[in-house]
Scaffold this active site. Structure first.
Site, mmCIF file in Angstrom:
data_model
loop_
_atom_site.group_PDB
_atom_site.id
_atom_site.type_symbol
_atom_site.label_atom_id
_atom_site.label_comp_id
_atom_site.label_asym_id
_atom_site.label_seq_id
_atom_site.Cartn_x
_atom_site.Cartn_y
_atom_site.Cartn_z
ATOM 1 N N ASP A 262 1.086 -1.170 0.593
ATOM 2 C CA ASP A 262 0.023 -0.105 0.127
ATOM 3 C C ASP A 262 0.337 1.052 0.320
ATOM 4 O OD1 ASP A 262 -1.697 1.288 -0.125
ATOM 5 O OD2 ASP A 262 -2.946 0.503 1.820
HETATM 6 C C1 BGC Z 1 -4.823 3.140 0.244
HETATM 7 C C2 BGC Z 1 -5.069 2.454 -1.648
HETATM 8 C C3 BGC Z 1 -4.937 3.251 -2.280
HETATM 9 C C4 BGC Z 1 -3.405 3.388 -2.732
HETATM 10 C C5 BGC Z 1 -3.283 4.492 -4.219
HETATM 11 C C6 BGC Z 1 -3.667 4.330 -0.240
HETATM 12 O O1 BGC Z 1 -3.643 5.474 0.811
HETATM 13 O O2 BGC Z 1 -4.793 2.780 1.410
HETATM 14 O O3 BGC Z 1 -6.241 1.808 -0.986
HETATM 15 O O4 BGC Z 1 -5.208 2.408 -3.400
HETATM 16 O O5 BGC Z 1 -3.402 4.926 -1.613
HETATM 17 O O6 BGC Z 1 -4.252 5.646 -3.945
#
Ligand code: BGC
Length: 730
Positions: A262
């Protein structure tokens, strides 16, 4: 553009003096052969280069070999607008508006694998058209608490339902040469302290509740990538967690795709190298004064990794495993030259968004058949509430979209009702004034100078002579509601909503409350209103879908994918004080008793049970019969539409185990069928019960066990509306 470049590169290679196309570029060759060939041509530097971000949403390819970069996008409800190379801010493109599909809670509430496939196909085509290789979704984290800010992006509280519902989505997305990235693996069940809390979970709970949907995504869906979660388990961040990523995902489940972190979820170089991470995204570096000069080089899987490889602290064998996985992902997506071209905002996608939305809307209460609205005898419809006029595709974090079009509830109603009745609008309460989010402007000014008292008295005045009052409330995408990064403070409706509903109920008996949310809310006024509808966040077609259901153009057929408890304390995590916003340790003390499993164990009557959802028609269930079939059983019964309208029913199978060495839930969902029946029509519904479905996870044996004994198959319209039962012996 990138595909064209790749095609030219291929042509150049094939027309050059080289005798034949290199194996890794030859799509007729087996995938693994191509991977090995590409791997053998790469330098150490090139290998490391493809393991981390080169921009906010992309990772590098190998230009020398014609291997393109990989582009990711959020996910999971539509294709996110382009952001700047290095920043979260929108890039300001004018050709990146998308179709906003209903939130995943709505998809789960449809209990329709057909809708899941339709969703995956449509969103996959949009991702493909926008030249994305990896779609960051779907999310399948289990709904443990109604306070979790991101429940709206997930598929409810039941592992079986979430597992079944994510598979067609995944398969259809990937048919477009776009990988899904299933998130957030695993045990990411709250937003509070999301980067720092350590989930303490026993093995049985892990295997029975929190892993099955991910396992289905990997083994049945064939997901090509998966996203590590932000929080910790066994004291290790889940983006580099040895047990979850190496032992379970890769060894036990045989996952051959790539683990993507993530964004900003990687915290330790050694663990990132050894504990199963393949691509590191979003790690914050200041980029200016770091020892490595450029920020992306400072990522754990960038120069710090290269240094360790060069001085022997890191093994090339582990490196090559990562590189193989990233190459596989690349060959399946960016380098797939036979993938379709995709499409964006097509009539088919709008149609899909509307069909999914209407199938997910849940009719929770319908006293005296107040719905569907009998338009012939209705002169005045009063619509009250901020959520009738608010666009909900913006806000809420990474799933925020730039929808090409969004039909608000009031617009949908006005269009459908036309001049057949007068529609009057009253705001009722002022909640969140959000108009612009990440540079996407909804164009709606939500300011209102009236005081709370004035807003209520204006709504009440308009309600006294209305034939029906439709109150649109619920939550929204503001921080502390259905939104990423923090949790809700309570399960109550925010702002003055409860007061408004109570005041309306004083002057009008025909009130229908429509809850726009991805989460359960308290309903202290439940006995004072005639109707309640859970509409979820429906995206582009919200207003049309809601009007379809309210006016009876479509018969509602959604059922709840999670329990609506009366009070927060009726939920296991809260009853045991095992949800913490302010602690770095969250012990999942309720164990396997999540959602309805908790309510049933403790005989707690929920406000609305898991699986509940009404229809404008009625269904009669015949007696279930059970017969042996191979190693397992077949349970079948007749279901008849006994009303006057065509409708769909979701017939649910739950199983109880009566003689088990470990305590088991009262019953657990093990099957469902969504069937369409004309008035008077009967269909036979059959469920297969495989021996595996009777097993539980025994931590003492570190595995799933089947104990002989007596079982009951319960078949019904919801977890608390079982219509027929049959016992069987295994
Ligand atoms: C989120 C993810 C997301 C990623 C990219 C993160 O903060 O938890 O679910 O895909 O950002 O935007």
């Amino acid at each position: 553009m990138r595909s064209t470049l790749l095609a030219i590169f291929l042509l150049a290679v094939s027309c050059s003096t080289a005798p034949k196309v290199a194996t890794y570029l030859d799509e007729s060759q087996p995938l693994e052969k191509r991977v090995e060939d590409a791997l053998s041509r790469m330098t150490l530097e090139e290998k490391v280069k493809i393991l981390h971000a080169q921009s906010k949403f992309s990772s590098a390819g190998v230009p020398r070999l014609g291997i393109p970069e990989l582009w990711t996008t959020d996910g999971p409800h539509g294709i996110r607008p382009e952001v700047l190379w290095d920043q979260w801010n929108q890039a300001g493109w004018t050709n990146d508006s998308c179709t906003a599909f209903p939130a995943l809670t709505c998809l789960a509430a449809s209990w329709s694998e057909e809708m899941s496939a339709l969703y995956g196909k449509a969103i996959g085509e949009e991702a493909r058209y926008r030249e994305k290789d990896v779609l960051l979704g779907p999310g399948v984290n289990i709904y443990r608490t109604p306070l979790c800010g991101r429940n709206f992006e997930y598929m409810g509280e039941d592992p079986y339902l979430a597992g079944k519902m994510c598979v067609p989505y995944i398969q259809e997305v990937q048919k477009n040469g776009v990988a899904v990235c299933v998130k957030h693996f695993a045990l990411n069940n709250q937003e509070a302290n999301r980067h720092t809390y350590n989930a303490v979970v026993d093995d049985r709970t892990l295997y029975e509740i929190y892993l099955p949907a991910f396992k289905a995504a990997v083994q049945e869906g064939g997901a090509w990538s998966i996203m590590g979660a932000y929080n910790l388990y066994e004291g290790q961040h889940l983006c580099h967690n040895d047990r979850i990523l190496n032992r379970i995902l890769k060894e036990e489940w045989g996952f051959d795709g790539a683990v993507i972190s993530d964004w900003g979820g990687v915290h330790n170089t050694e663990e990132a190298i050894t504990n199963g991470l393949d691509i590191e995204m979003g790690t914050g570096t200041n980029g200016l004064d770091s020892k490595y000069g450029k920020s992306y080089d400072a990522y754990n899987l960038a120069l710090p990794y290269l240094e360790r490889l060069k001085d022997g602290r890191a093994s090339v064998e582990v490196l090559d495993d990562k590189v193989r996985r990233v190459l596989r992902l690349n060959f399946r997506t960016a380098m797939n030259n036979s993938k379709p071209t995709g499409s964006l905002c097509s009539p088919e996608h709008y149609d899909a968004a509307r069909r999914i939305a209407v199938e997910g809307i849940v009719l929770l209460k319908n006293e005296d058949d107040i719905l569907p609205i009998d338009i012939e005898s209705t002169k005045k419809i009063l619509v009250v509430g901020e959520n009738a006029i608010k666009k909900m595709t913006v806000g809420g974090g990474s799933s925020s979209l730039k929808a090409q079009y969004e039909c608000t509830p009031i617009a949908g109603l006005r269009e459908a009702v036309g001049d057949k009745a007068e529609i009057v609008y009253q705001r009722g309460y002022v909640g969140d004034l959000l108009r612009t989010y990440n540079n996407v402007d909804t164009g709606i000014d939500l300011t209102d100078p009236r005081s709370e008292e004035e807003l209520i008295s204006d709504a009440v005045a308009a309600a006294s002579d209305a034939d029906i009052v439709l109150f649109f409330g619920g939550l929204n995408k503001a921080k502390g509601q259905d939104s990423e990064g923090c949790d809700r403070d309570s399960m109550a409706l925010p702002y003055a909503q409860n007061k408004v509903i109570e005041a309306l109920a004083e002057v009008n008996d025909n009130i229908v409350v429509l809850i726009v949310s991805g989460n359960a809310v308290e309903m202290p006024w439940i006995d004072k209103v005639e109707g309640v509808v859970e509409t979820w966040f429906l995206g582009t077609q919200a207003g049309h879908a809601i009007a379809d259901v309210l006016l009876g153009k479509v018969n509602p057929s959604g059922k709840l994918p999670f329990t609506f408890p009366v009070r927060l304390e009726d939920n296991g995590a809260h009853a045991l004080n095992a949800y913490h916003k302010d602690s770095l340790t969250v012990e999942y003390k309720e164990g396997i008793f999540v959602g309805y499993r908790w309510a049933e164990k403790h005989n707690i009557k929920p406000l609305f049970a898991f699986g509940h959802g009404l229809s404008y028609t009625t269904f009669e269930y015949g007696q279930a019969k059970c017969r042996k079939s191979g190693d397992g059983f077949k349970v079948s019964l007749d279901v008849t539409n006994t009303g006057a309208r065509e409708g769909q029913e979701i017939v649910q199978l739950y199983i109880s185990d009566h003689e088990s060495s470990l305590e088991r839930p009262v019953k657990e969902l093990k099957g469902f069928r969504k069937i369409r029946l004309a008035p008077g029509e009967t269909k036979e519904v059959t469920f297969e019960i495989e021996p595996d479905m009777l097993k539980f996870y025994d931590p003492a044996q570190s595995g799933w066990v089947l104990e002989k004994g007596s079982f009951t198959a319960h078949v019904g319209a919801s977890s608390d509306d079982i219509r027929t039962r049959v016992d069987f012996q295994k």
